[in-house]
Design a protein around this motif. Structure first.
Motif, PDB file in Angstrom:
ATOM      1  N   GLU A 153      -4.509   1.029  -5.342  1.00  0.00           N
ATOM      2  CA  GLU A 153      -4.883   0.263  -5.177  1.00  0.00           C
ATOM      3  C   GLU A 153      -3.618  -1.202  -4.949  1.00  0.00           C
ATOM      4  O   GLU A 153      -2.999  -1.237  -6.165  1.00  0.00           O
ATOM      5  N   SER A 188      -3.309   2.797 -11.345  1.00  0.00           N
ATOM      6  CA  SER A 188      -4.618   2.451  -9.900  1.00  0.00           C
ATOM      7  C   SER A 188      -3.286   2.534  -8.727  1.00  0.00           C
ATOM      8  O   SER A 188      -2.085   1.804  -8.365  1.00  0.00           O
ATOM      9  N   PRO A 203     -10.462  -5.962  -4.181  1.00  0.00           N
ATOM     10  CA  PRO A 203      -9.840  -4.700  -3.172  1.00  0.00           C
ATOM     11  C   PRO A 203      -8.946  -5.953  -2.815  1.00  0.00           C
ATOM     12  O   PRO A 203     -10.560  -6.858  -1.669  1.00  0.00           O
ATOM     13  N   THR A 210     -10.864  -2.496   2.343  1.00  0.00           N
ATOM     14  CA  THR A 210     -11.945  -1.271   2.181  1.00  0.00           C
ATOM     15  C   THR A 210     -11.897  -0.300   2.652  1.00  0.00           C
ATOM     16  O   THR A 210     -11.612  -0.476   3.996  1.00  0.00           O
ATOM     17  N   LEU A 267       0.951  -0.992  -0.160  1.00  0.00           N
ATOM     18  CA  LEU A 267      -0.484   0.065   0.106  1.00  0.00           C
ATOM     19  C   LEU A 267       0.879   1.056   0.024  1.00  0.00           C
ATOM     20  O   LEU A 267       1.112   2.120  -0.972  1.00  0.00           O
TER      21      LEU A 267
END
Length: 316
Positions: free
Chosen positions: A271, A269, A283, A286, A254
């Motif tokens: 993510e 992205s 994913p 959240t 991350l």
């Protein structure tokens, strides 16, 4: 003492703040880049102006001059000392003009051998061209493209090549599988993260992740899946899930993915995703309803419970 905000800005006191458009540059740096870009354009006979929005536009709207984006150039120059910026900008505009002299790209004569699929942000493409194309990942679509001497060209009208979208995608994925990865295995506090880099299609190799695992990482089967991130076009980040070290590995991914997405050319992205053994993408995190720090997604939370159970000591 009262300080007038407009006067403060005019004096440059806000110059160190991040520029809202040309990230990751400060406002002062963005102003300098625009000045260098306008000078380079003028020296090459292009009458352009900067009206904001991260792009140089024709000063005369009726003139047949191109619109030239500066967003990726900003991310490139940000990696260098400002003393090097003039040369970088000059080289960038030389390359752009060389492309413009060749005119619009022509469709490949042999799509079956030349097309390569590429991940592209949906919002970077005309909406009517991608309206019927599904997302591979949220906000990212798979587009057929070609590469010539490092220049990537996308083709959004397969009919111009006499083929369908399905055929273009099939050809593109087959040729994407044939690319060779440059992989760097990074160890950090006992965690291994694999970085696929080195080509404009590195992140797009996520589309053929089974091939990447088998041929580049020498992983025939990942029984618990992998964590994956595609922060920018030149980078695919992977962590093969083996045990509960997936939690600190997620934190590491991350952090690195967010930085890469914020600074590297061709952002995709920020993510991180969990990819199951049968290559379904979910994913990894959240948002909480009250916007507190990220939580594990339901899919990853379920997996960690399975991993925790498997690591419990056996009773004698």
């Amino acid at each position: 003492m009262t300080i007038d905000a407009a006067t403060e800005y005019a004096r440059g006191n806000n110059s160190s703040r991040p520029d809202p458009t040309l990230t990751p540059l400060s406002r002062r740096q963005a102003t300098r880049l625009v000045h260098l870009a306008l000078s380079a354009a003028a020296e090459r006979g292009l009458d352009l102006a900067y009206l904001g929005g991260g792009a140089l536009v024709p000063a005369d709207r009726s003139a047949d001059n191109p619109m030239l984006g500066l967003s990726n150039l900003a991310r490139i120059v940000a990696q260098f000392d400002e003393d090097h910026w003039p040369v970088l900008v000059e080289d960038h505009f030389d390359q752009l003009l060389e492309q413009l002299r060749h005119g619009p790209p022509t469709p490949p004569t042999d799509p079956e051998r030349e097309l390569i699929q590429r991940l592209v942000p949906r919002d970077a493409l005309p909406a009517d061209w991608t309206a019927d194309r599904p997302d591979f990942l949220p906000g990212l679509v798979s587009v057929p493209s070609t590469t010539d001497d490092g220049i990537v060209t996308m083709f959004l009208e397969p009919a111009d090549m006499g083929i369908t979208w399905g055929e273009a995608e099939r050809f593109g994925l087959a040729n994407l599988r044939g690319l060779t990865d440059h992989v760097e295995h990074v160890e950090h506090e006992g965690l291994q993260v694999d970085f696929v880099t080195g080509t404009p299609f590195a992140a797009s190799r996520a589309l053929v992740l089974d091939t990447v695992l088998r041929e580049s990482l020498r992983v025939d089967h990942a029984p618990h899946g992998v964590l994956a991130a595609v922060p920018a076009r030149d980078t695919l980040m992977l962590h093969v899930i083996r045990d509960l070290s997936v939690i600190p590995a997620l934190g590491l991914l991350l952090n690195v993915a967010a930085r890469s997405h914020a600074h590297d050319p061709g952002p995709l992205s920020p993510e991180v995703f969990m990819v199951t053994p049968d290559f379904r993408w979910f994913p990894a995190t959240t948002l909480s309803p009250d916007y507190t720090p990220l939580r594990l997604s339901s899919e990853l939370e379920t997996l960690t419970k399975v991993l925790a159970t498997s690591e419990l000591p056996r009773r004698s």
